[in-house]
Design a protein around this motif. Structure first.
Motif: not given
Length: 58
Positions: A2-8
């Motif tokens: 999964n290459d979805a951006p991680k939440p800050a």
């Protein structure tokens, strides 16, 4: 994968113009108490009261 951006995570960074450092001032017990009373009457913390009264925030 999964290459979805991680939440800050964590607190956002502060504006560098607003970063504060601890400083040391000396007061007698009576002076410190009076400062607390004046700050409370102004509905400010001690540091905020000093900054306000000295005009350092302008």
């Amino acid at each position: 994968m999964n290459d979805a951006p991680k939440p800050a995570l964590g607190r956002p960074t502060k504006d560098p113009e607003r970063l504060k450092k601890s400083r040391t001032l000396s007061f007698t017990d009576a002076e410190y108490e009076k400062l607390g009373e004046l700050a409370k009457a102004a509905k400010l913390g001690r540091s905020e009261y000093i900054i306000d009264r000295l005009g350092l925030d302008k």
